[in-house]
Design a protein around this motif. Sequence first.
Motif, mmCIF file in Angstrom:
data_model
loop_
_atom_site.group_PDB
_atom_site.id
_atom_site.type_symbol
_atom_site.label_atom_id
_atom_site.label_comp_id
_atom_site.label_asym_id
_atom_site.label_seq_id
_atom_site.Cartn_x
_atom_site.Cartn_y
_atom_site.Cartn_z
ATOM 1 N N VAL A 118 59.322 4.476 -11.736
ATOM 2 C CA VAL A 118 60.648 4.861 -12.234
ATOM 3 C C VAL A 118 61.645 3.706 -12.051
ATOM 4 C CG1 VAL A 118 62.600 6.412 -11.823
ATOM 5 C CG2 VAL A 118 60.277 7.331 -11.874
ATOM 6 N N ILE A 119 61.583 3.074 -10.874
ATOM 7 C CA ILE A 119 62.543 1.996 -10.595
ATOM 8 C C ILE A 119 62.310 0.794 -11.504
ATOM 9 C CG2 ILE A 119 63.336 0.366 -8.853
ATOM 10 C CD1 ILE A 119 62.670 2.464 -6.733
ATOM 11 N N PHE A 120 61.030 0.361 -11.601
ATOM 12 C CA PHE A 120 60.827 -0.864 -12.385
ATOM 13 C C PHE A 120 60.953 -0.621 -13.891
ATOM 14 C CE2 PHE A 120 56.077 -0.049 -11.981
ATOM 15 C CZ PHE A 120 55.776 -0.002 -13.337
ATOM 16 N N LEU A 121 60.751 0.612 -14.351
ATOM 17 C CA LEU A 121 60.976 0.874 -15.777
ATOM 18 C C LEU A 121 62.457 0.825 -16.113
ATOM 19 C CD1 LEU A 121 58.524 3.695 -16.928
ATOM 20 C CD2 LEU A 121 58.568 1.292 -17.578
ATOM 21 N N ILE A 122 63.282 1.461 -15.266
ATOM 22 C CA ILE A 122 64.727 1.472 -15.526
ATOM 23 C C ILE A 122 65.294 0.056 -15.463
ATOM 24 C CG2 ILE A 122 66.949 2.247 -14.628
ATOM 25 C CD1 ILE A 122 65.558 4.824 -13.719
ATOM 26 N N LEU A 123 64.950 -0.656 -14.391
ATOM 27 C CA LEU A 123 65.502 -2.004 -14.234
ATOM 28 C C LEU A 123 64.885 -2.992 -15.216
ATOM 29 C CD1 LEU A 123 65.607 -2.291 -10.318
ATOM 30 C CD2 LEU A 123 67.461 -1.691 -11.888
ATOM 31 N N GLY A 124 63.564 -2.917 -15.386
ATOM 32 C CA GLY A 124 62.886 -3.892 -16.240
ATOM 33 C C GLY A 124 63.270 -3.745 -17.707
ATOM 34 N N LEU A 125 63.189 -2.520 -18.222
ATOM 35 C CA LEU A 125 63.521 -2.321 -19.634
ATOM 36 C C LEU A 125 65.016 -2.524 -19.885
ATOM 37 C CD1 LEU A 125 61.284 0.749 -20.549
ATOM 38 C CD2 LEU A 125 60.773 -1.680 -20.676
ATOM 39 N N TRP A 196 58.566 0.877 -2.520
ATOM 40 C CA TRP A 196 59.072 0.987 -3.895
ATOM 41 C C TRP A 196 59.840 -0.282 -4.291
ATOM 42 C CZ3 TRP A 196 61.552 6.503 -3.302
ATOM 43 C CH2 TRP A 196 60.532 7.463 -3.392
ATOM 44 N N ALA A 197 60.699 -0.758 -3.383
ATOM 45 C CA ALA A 197 61.525 -1.936 -3.703
ATOM 46 C C ALA A 197 60.650 -3.154 -3.960
ATOM 47 C CB ALA A 197 62.504 -2.210 -2.560
ATOM 48 N N VAL A 198 59.609 -3.329 -3.145
ATOM 49 C CA VAL A 198 58.729 -4.490 -3.321
ATOM 50 C C VAL A 198 57.957 -4.376 -4.636
ATOM 51 C CG1 VAL A 198 56.711 -5.677 -2.389
ATOM 52 C CG2 VAL A 198 58.536 -4.923 -0.847
ATOM 53 N N MET A 199 57.382 -3.197 -4.901
ATOM 54 C CA MET A 199 56.650 -3.005 -6.153
ATOM 55 C C MET A 199 57.576 -3.178 -7.351
ATOM 56 S SD MET A 199 54.343 0.319 -5.172
ATOM 57 C CE MET A 199 53.760 0.510 -6.860
ATOM 58 N N ALA A 200 58.781 -2.600 -7.249
ATOM 59 C CA ALA A 200 59.717 -2.664 -8.371
ATOM 60 C C ALA A 200 60.153 -4.100 -8.634
ATOM 61 C CB ALA A 200 60.933 -1.783 -8.084
ATOM 62 N N THR A 201 60.337 -4.893 -7.582
ATOM 63 C CA THR A 201 60.755 -6.287 -7.766
ATOM 64 C C THR A 201 59.741 -7.049 -8.601
ATOM 65 O OG1 THR A 201 61.920 -6.271 -5.651
ATOM 66 C CG2 THR A 201 61.302 -8.416 -6.560
ATOM 67 N N ILE A 202 58.476 -6.871 -8.286
ATOM 68 C CA ILE A 202 57.428 -7.619 -8.983
ATOM 69 C C ILE A 202 57.239 -7.111 -10.407
ATOM 70 C CG2 ILE A 202 54.958 -8.101 -8.969
ATOM 71 C CD1 ILE A 202 55.232 -7.974 -5.851
ATOM 72 N N PHE A 203 57.153 -5.796 -10.565
ATOM 73 C CA PHE A 203 56.906 -5.260 -11.905
ATOM 74 C C PHE A 203 58.147 -5.320 -12.791
ATOM 75 C CE2 PHE A 203 53.217 -3.543 -9.780
ATOM 76 C CZ PHE A 203 52.243 -3.617 -10.762
ATOM 77 N N THR A 204 59.340 -5.260 -12.183
ATOM 78 C CA THR A 204 60.561 -5.384 -12.983
ATOM 79 C C THR A 204 60.591 -6.725 -13.706
ATOM 80 O OG1 THR A 204 61.872 -3.921 -11.580
ATOM 81 C CG2 THR A 204 63.081 -5.538 -12.861
ATOM 82 N N ALA A 205 60.189 -7.769 -13.020
ATOM 83 C CA ALA A 205 60.188 -9.097 -13.635
ATOM 84 C C ALA A 205 59.255 -9.125 -14.851
ATOM 85 C CB ALA A 205 59.745 -10.133 -12.603
ATOM 86 N N GLN A 206 58.083 -8.517 -14.726
ATOM 87 C CA GLN A 206 57.138 -8.520 -15.846
ATOM 88 C C GLN A 206 57.678 -7.724 -17.033
ATOM 89 O OE1 GLN A 206 53.446 -7.056 -14.297
ATOM 90 N NE2 GLN A 206 53.311 -8.611 -12.698
ATOM 91 N N TYR A 207 58.253 -6.561 -16.745
ATOM 92 C CA TYR A 207 58.736 -5.718 -17.848
ATOM 93 C C TYR A 207 60.024 -6.254 -18.455
ATOM 94 C CZ TYR A 207 55.103 -2.280 -17.420
ATOM 95 O OH TYR A 207 53.880 -1.666 -17.455
ATOM 96 N N THR A 208 60.803 -6.982 -17.688
ATOM 97 C CA THR A 208 61.990 -7.622 -18.261
ATOM 98 C C THR A 208 61.585 -8.634 -19.333
ATOM 99 O OG1 THR A 208 63.268 -7.368 -16.228
ATOM 100 C CG2 THR A 208 63.959 -9.101 -17.731
#
Length: 325
Positions: A118-125, A196-208
């Motif tokens: 949820v976190i990395f989708l919101i931030l990444g997209l 969550w924060a660590v996973m979101a940081t890494i995946f957010t970059a990819q989805y961005t």
Amino acid sequence: MLQFLIRRLTGAVVIMFLIGAFTFFLFYTIPQDFAELACGKNCTPENIAVIRENLGLDKPITAQFWEFMGGIVTGRDFAVGHCPAPCLGVSFDSGDFVWESIIDRFPLTLSLTVGGLVIFLILGLGSGMLAAWKRGTPVDKFVSGASMVLSSFQIYFLGPIVLGLFVYSTGWMDSPKYTSISEDPVAWFTGMLIPWAVMATIFTAQYTRMARSTMIEQLQEEHVRTARAKGMRQRYVFFRYAWRGSLTPIVTILGMDLSALLTGAVVTEFTFDLAGVGRLAVDSSLTKDLPMTMGVMLFGAFFILLMNIIVDITYAYIDPRVRLA
């Protein structure tokens, strides 16, 4: 749409059966006596014979196979009691039913995956769309540069740094710990926040990066340019035409990533000392607990298939032409 769903579900059942057969023969044909492994150290030949009979290992391999597959659908009877469906056997290490052990660990892995997702989708997209909207501006350059830097990190590298900084050095946060959301929602949230924060940081970059590139590509499509030429508002064209067209590749990658997150949570759970399904898979392999290892493999295969079906349904919703394929 109904025919499309029936075709996909029928194909998934056939694939799951083939995976189950492959997994069974892969483990049961190895040059290793299951009864000896189940008996452990300091075991007598009499005990091994009893275990072999109780587990049905004295029967032909084909009979064992159909008992195993039938147990998944209808359950099985063992010396330790009735194993209800879906029965994946009895753990050599703990003596518990494999399915129950997996289900006990699964809420942690699911919480870990869904929260990070949820976190990395919101931030990444969101950041990817912003960068595409502001293409060529300082905002775009900052978002693109930050995503390139962050995408080079890995969980096993970033996780210990975050733990050292926020838990061990400053004491601002407690060590990650799983608490059931039904038991204490606040403890559940705070205990999973660092993973969550660590996973979101890494995946957010990819989805961005992915969202930015697909949005820019869609903005250059002919139908989007036509909509602009007709005088439609930029914001309407951006969300109505370009955004929908960019979803297909994102959904493809998301389906694969979600399957990998659910079934490959080993690194995350080891980094933060969390006892989920990934940790169970590693522990069962180290102790040669073959029924548990087989169970985790089949459980992971089931979720990969489930994610593929969800992705196919999402495709069909986004692009109705997929239903005819």
